[in-house]
Design a protein around this motif. Structure first.
Motif, PDB file in Angstrom:
ATOM      1  N   MET A 127       0.693  -1.188  -0.079  1.00  0.00           N
ATOM      2  CA  MET A 127       0.066   0.174   0.027  1.00  0.00           C
ATOM      3  C   MET A 127       0.940   1.266   0.089  1.00  0.00           C
ATOM      4  O   MET A 127       2.118   1.195   0.226  1.00  0.00           O
ATOM      5  N   THR A 128       0.361   2.432  -0.297  1.00  0.00           N
ATOM      6  CA  THR A 128       0.756   3.604  -0.432  1.00  0.00           C
ATOM      7  C   THR A 128       1.368   4.114   1.083  1.00  0.00           C
ATOM      8  O   THR A 128       0.566   3.947   2.079  1.00  0.00           O
ATOM      9  N   THR A 129       2.776   4.370   1.153  1.00  0.00           N
ATOM     10  CA  THR A 129       3.261   4.300   2.617  1.00  0.00           C
ATOM     11  C   THR A 129       4.535   5.243   2.232  1.00  0.00           C
ATOM     12  O   THR A 129       4.991   5.722   1.388  1.00  0.00           O
ATOM     13  N   PHE A 130       5.244   5.181   3.602  1.00  0.00           N
ATOM     14  CA  PHE A 130       6.782   5.923   3.456  1.00  0.00           C
ATOM     15  C   PHE A 130       7.627   4.535   3.687  1.00  0.00           C
ATOM     16  O   PHE A 130       7.571   3.849   4.465  1.00  0.00           O
ATOM     17  N   ILE A 131       8.335   4.107   2.894  1.00  0.00           N
ATOM     18  CA  ILE A 131       9.439   3.078   2.839  1.00  0.00           C
ATOM     19  C   ILE A 131      10.549   3.590   3.537  1.00  0.00           C
ATOM     20  O   ILE A 131      10.958   4.830   3.149  1.00  0.00           O
ATOM     21  N   PRO A 132      11.124   2.749   4.673  1.00  0.00           N
ATOM     22  CA  PRO A 132      12.158   3.201   5.446  1.00  0.00           C
ATOM     23  C   PRO A 132      13.302   3.682   4.234  1.00  0.00           C
ATOM     24  O   PRO A 132      13.582   2.808   3.446  1.00  0.00           O
ATOM     25  N   ALA A 133      14.094   4.735   4.616  1.00  0.00           N
ATOM     26  CA  ALA A 133      14.990   5.342   3.705  1.00  0.00           C
ATOM     27  C   ALA A 133      16.124   4.562   3.179  1.00  0.00           C
ATOM     28  O   ALA A 133      16.338   4.538   1.930  1.00  0.00           O
TER      29      ALA A 133
END
Ligand code: NAD
Length: 294
Positions: free
Chosen positions: A133-139
């Motif tokens: 899903m749309t999210t923030f992927i760890p950098a």
């Protein structure tokens, strides 16, 4: 052997983001604002945070650095997080890890508003990542995906071996390499300190991602010809001949492994700078998502 040049790609990404920020300023729009909290005086953490703030300045983001003393209580830190959650001017923020012993890291991460969690460590964001899903992927994992994508390294049907199962690198990386899409569609083996006969597994690998923090751990005899190697490790090794008194070492015996590899990341200049670039990208995404939800 070809280098996966994280320094070059990260500079490209920063230039791309800067162009977008310049356009925002010209239109009189709010530019992204990243805040970072650091608790204590750990030398490596201070260096990482300083480079994140410097990167913000370079591309025209607003940035706020909040320094808290090493004896900050959990209650005080949670109060600061609440303040940042409620501050409408801040699009995203990070709490630099590790935290002092008196503070429960998990509890702290749980208190960050997921819509501002640009490190992607909140369980809600981690779960969304696992569900595509749309999210923030760890950098750091996000940076590795971006490197593979920009160099068009084929990952489909390949055997990817990840060494190290941390929540911030190894575990998410194993999920992302196995997801449907590009980069992804790999068959993934996640290995760790309890793995037996690791060399037998790594010699089967088309792609090896090392995230364990043991300098020169991955040797040439653990790799097959033409392997793709991504070295996440960053360890300060004492070196009195160096002005800083230490040098940075990756997890890979670069001199020998690079002779077998088709693609390889250097340390420094590989995954490290990509991590910072992708933190900036996540902050830009946070700013855009917040604006679009209003
Ligand atoms: P960590 O330090 O939390 O955990 C290390 C992992 O390695 C554990 O899962 C452990 O099981 C595994 N491990 C240890 N010894 C092993 C062995 N002999 N064989 C197999 N597995 C073994 O992991 P982390 O926080 O992901 O950090 C790993 C390294 O990556 C560190 O050097 C860290 O500084 C670096 N790092 C770099 C970046 C970057 O931007 N380049 C970002 C995060 C971490």
């Amino acid at each position: 052997m070809q280098l996966l040049d994280g320094l070059k790609v990260s500079n490209d990404i920063k230039d791309e983001i800067k162009a977008q920020v310049d356009a925002m300023r010209q239109k009189g729009e709010k530019v992204p604002h990243l805040a970072a909290i650091i608790v204590g005086n750990d030398g490596a953490s201070l260096t990482y945070v300083a480079s994140k703030v410097k990167a913000c300045e370079r591309i025209g983001f607003e940035s706020t650095l909040i320094r808290m003393s090493a004896n900050t209580s959990e209650v005080e830190l949670l109060a600061k997080i609440k303040e940042l959650n409620e501050n409408d001017d801040i699009d995203g923020f990070i709490v630099q890890l590790p935290l002092p012993k008196q503070i429960d890291e998990q509890k702290v991460l749980m208190h960050i508003d997921p819509s501002k969690d640009v490190d992607g460590f909140h369980p809600e964001n981690f779960g969304k990542m696992a569900l595509d899903m749309t999210t923030f992927i760890p950098a750091t994992p996000f940076g590795i995906l971006e490197l593979l994508e920009r160099y068009e390294v084929d990952t489909a049907g390949k055997h990817t071996v990840v060494i190290g199962r941390s929540h911030i690198v190894g575990r998410p990386m194993s999920i992302l390499m196995g997801r449907k899409g590009f980069p992804g569609n790999s068959t993934v083996t996640l290995t760790h300190s309890h793995t037996k006969n690791l060399s037998q597994i790594t010699t089967q690998a088309d792609i090896i991602i090392t995230a364990l923090g043991v300098p020169n751990f991955l040797k040439a005899e653990m790799c097959k010809d033409d392997v793709v190697v991504i070295d996440v490790g960053i360890t300060r090794v004492q070196d009195d001949s160096h002005p800083k008194g230490y040098v940075i070492k990756g997890d890979v015996d670069f001199d020998n492994v690079s002779q077998k590899a088709s693609w390889i990341t250097p340390v420094p200049g590989g995954v490290g700078p990509m991590t910072i670039a992708m933190l900036l990208k996540n902050t830009l995404l946070a700013r855009d998502r917040r604006r679009n939800n209003k």
